[in-house]
Scaffold this motif. Structure first.
Motif, PDB file in Angstrom:
ATOM      1  N   LEU A  10       0.821  -1.206   0.000  1.00  9.87           N
ATOM      2  CA  LEU A  10       0.000   0.000   0.000  1.00  9.87           C
ATOM      3  C   LEU A  10       0.860   1.263   0.000  1.00  9.87           C
ATOM      4  O   LEU A  10       0.541   2.238  -0.685  1.00  9.87           O
ATOM      5  N   ARG A  11       1.960   1.228   0.761  1.00 11.24           N
ATOM      6  CA  ARG A  11       2.858   2.384   0.772  1.00 11.24           C
ATOM      7  C   ARG A  11       3.512   2.581  -0.593  1.00 11.24           C
ATOM      8  O   ARG A  11       3.692   3.725  -1.055  1.00 11.24           O
ATOM      9  N   LEU A  12       3.877   1.476  -1.238  1.00 12.99           N
ATOM     10  CA  LEU A  12       4.463   1.552  -2.582  1.00 12.99           C
ATOM     11  C   LEU A  12       3.498   2.208  -3.556  1.00 12.99           C
ATOM     12  O   LEU A  12       3.881   3.114  -4.322  1.00 12.99           O
ATOM     13  N   VAL A  13       2.242   1.771  -3.556  1.00 14.23           N
ATOM     14  CA  VAL A  13       1.260   2.331  -4.485  1.00 14.23           C
ATOM     15  C   VAL A  13       1.035   3.815  -4.198  1.00 14.23           C
ATOM     16  O   VAL A  13       0.923   4.631  -5.132  1.00 14.23           O
ATOM     17  N   ASP A  14       0.981   4.187  -2.934  1.00 12.27           N
ATOM     18  CA  ASP A  14       0.815   5.603  -2.588  1.00 12.27           C
ATOM     19  C   ASP A  14       1.970   6.435  -3.127  1.00 12.27           C
ATOM     20  O   ASP A  14       1.769   7.542  -3.654  1.00 12.27           O
ATOM     21  N   THR A  15       3.184   5.906  -3.012  1.00 10.17           N
ATOM     22  CA  THR A  15       4.352   6.631  -3.520  1.00 10.17           C
ATOM     23  C   THR A  15       4.325   6.711  -5.035  1.00 10.17           C
ATOM     24  O   THR A  15       4.622   7.766  -5.626  1.00 10.17           O
ATOM     25  N   MET A  16       3.969   5.609  -5.704  1.00 10.33           N
ATOM     26  CA  MET A  16       3.864   5.628  -7.159  1.00 10.33           C
ATOM     27  C   MET A  16       2.863   6.678  -7.618  1.00 10.33           C
ATOM     28  O   MET A  16       3.103   7.422  -8.579  1.00 10.33           O
ATOM     29  N   SER A  17       1.735   6.729  -6.943  1.00 13.07           N
ATOM     30  CA  SER A  17       0.707   7.700  -7.299  1.00 13.07           C
ATOM     31  C   SER A  17       1.210   9.126  -7.103  1.00 13.07           C
ATOM     32  O   SER A  17       0.937  10.016  -7.919  1.00 13.07           O
ATOM     33  N   ALA A  18       1.976   9.343  -6.029  1.00 14.71           N
ATOM     34  CA  ALA A  18       2.460  10.686  -5.709  1.00 14.71           C
ATOM     35  C   ALA A  18       3.499  11.180  -6.710  1.00 14.71           C
ATOM     36  O   ALA A  18       3.484  12.352  -7.112  1.00 14.71           O
ATOM     37  N   VAL A  19       4.410  10.299  -7.151  1.00 14.07           N
ATOM     38  CA  VAL A  19       5.483  10.752  -8.046  1.00 14.07           C
ATOM     39  C   VAL A  19       5.064  10.730  -9.511  1.00 14.07           C
ATOM     40  O   VAL A  19       5.656  11.421 -10.339  1.00 14.07           O
ATOM     41  N   GLY A  20       4.069   9.915  -9.855  1.00 11.17           N
ATOM     42  CA  GLY A  20       3.564   9.885 -11.217  1.00 11.17           C
ATOM     43  C   GLY A  20       4.198   8.818 -12.091  1.00 11.17           C
ATOM     44  O   GLY A  20       5.254   8.273 -11.761  1.00 11.17           O
ATOM     45  N   PRO A  21       3.565   8.510 -13.216  1.00 13.02           N
ATOM     46  CA  PRO A  21       3.996   7.391 -14.070  1.00 13.02           C
ATOM     47  C   PRO A  21       5.331   7.572 -14.759  1.00 13.02           C
ATOM     48  O   PRO A  21       5.973   6.591 -15.136  1.00 13.02           O
ATOM     49  N   ASP A  22       5.765   8.810 -14.949  1.00 12.69           N
ATOM     50  CA  ASP A  22       6.989   9.043 -15.715  1.00 12.69           C
ATOM     51  C   ASP A  22       8.232   9.238 -14.848  1.00 12.69           C
ATOM     52  O   ASP A  22       9.319   9.485 -15.375  1.00 12.69           O
ATOM     53  N   ALA A  23       8.070   9.121 -13.548  1.00 13.07           N
ATOM     54  CA  ALA A  23       9.217   9.288 -12.649  1.00 13.07           C
ATOM     55  C   ALA A  23      10.215   8.146 -12.837  1.00 13.07           C
ATOM     56  O   ALA A  23       9.826   7.026 -13.152  1.00 13.07           O
ATOM     57  N   PRO A  24      11.504   8.429 -12.634  1.00 11.53           N
ATOM     58  CA  PRO A  24      12.526   7.379 -12.801  1.00 11.53           C
ATOM     59  C   PRO A  24      12.529   6.414 -11.613  1.00 11.53           C
ATOM     60  O   PRO A  24      11.988   6.713 -10.542  1.00 11.53           O
ATOM     61  N   THR A  25      13.148   5.269 -11.823  1.00 13.55           N
ATOM     62  CA  THR A  25      13.327   4.287 -10.753  1.00 13.55           C
ATOM     63  C   THR A  25      14.772   3.797 -10.793  1.00 13.55           C
ATOM     64  O   THR A  25      15.540   4.178 -11.683  1.00 13.55           O
ATOM     65  N   LEU A  26      15.122   2.942  -9.846  1.00 12.14           N
ATOM     66  CA  LEU A  26      16.454   2.340  -9.855  1.00 12.14           C
ATOM     67  C   LEU A  26      16.513   1.100 -10.738  1.00 12.14           C
ATOM     68  O   LEU A  26      17.544   0.426 -10.789  1.00 12.14           O
TER      69      LEU A  26
END
Length: 206
Positions: A9-25
């Motif tokens: 749930l925390r992961l999904v909240d963070t994904m939603s907050a940063v948006g679909p185009d944000a970079p990842t590792l």
């Protein structure tokens, strides 16, 4: 609820907050790509085998690319709801998905290349000490040095039997991230400069 569910749930909240185009590792993957990966992993058993079997990786990538074209909120809804009832991950979710959810959450949080560790539940740190130990056996199997973990909460753990050694010192969660192949970690490395460099250059993929 399990630790894996809470981290999901925390992961999904963070994904939603940063948006679909944000970079990842995760290399060139954006948050959208990472969400699609999680959906394929849990909902497309015909394609998810390519995650572990290189000969099928092309098919997996093709399916994942198609899934990634779906509306972002739909992808997040699938990730949030967890494995469907017919998925082999359904019953195994508390065990099989804790490391997955934690590591990918940090992949999103550290997508800018900066390690800013969260203050984690002590139960999660303890679980990651165990998971990290299992992953470490694989991650450091080709290390030219003995890798020693030092955690302020859980003591020490060693991987390998080489005469030279490198000590990694920090929280269990950061040590686990290193075992999972991440380099953006808040850890202290202690050892000969060349040995530390060799460890940092080690391919820790599975």
């Amino acid at each position: 609820m399990s630790l894996a569910h809470d981290e999901r749930l925390r992961l999904v909240d963070t994904m939603s907050a940063v948006g679909p185009d944000a970079p990842t590792l995760c290399g060139e993957w954006t948050v959208r790509d990472l969400a699609a990966h999680l959906v394929v992993r849990e909902r497309r058993p015909d394609a998810s085998v390519g995650i572990l079997l290189p000969p099928l990786a092309g098919y997996t990538q093709s399916v994942q690319d198609g899934v990634a074209t779906r509306p972002f909120e739909e992808l997040l809804a699938d990730v949030r709801s967890g494995p469907p009832i017919w998925s082999p991950f359904r019953l195994l979710d508390p065990v099989a998905n804790l490391g997955e959810m934690f590591v990918h959450h940090e992949d999103v949080l550290r997508g800018d290349g900066v390690a800013e560790p969260r203050e984690l539940d002590p139960r999660l740190e303890k679980a990651l000490w165990g998971i990290g130990g299992l992953m470490g056996r694989k991650a450091y199997r080709s290390a030219p040095v003995t890798v020693v973990w030092e955690s302020p909460d859980f003591g020490t753990r060693s991987f390998g039997s080489a005469s030279r050694r490198v000590v990694l010192r920090g929280p269990a969660s950061e040590l686990a991230l290193h075992a999972f192949g991440r380099d953006v970690v808040a850890l202290a490395f202690e050892g000969d400069e060349a040995d530390v460099a060799a460890l940092k250059a080690l391919d820790r993929s599975f």
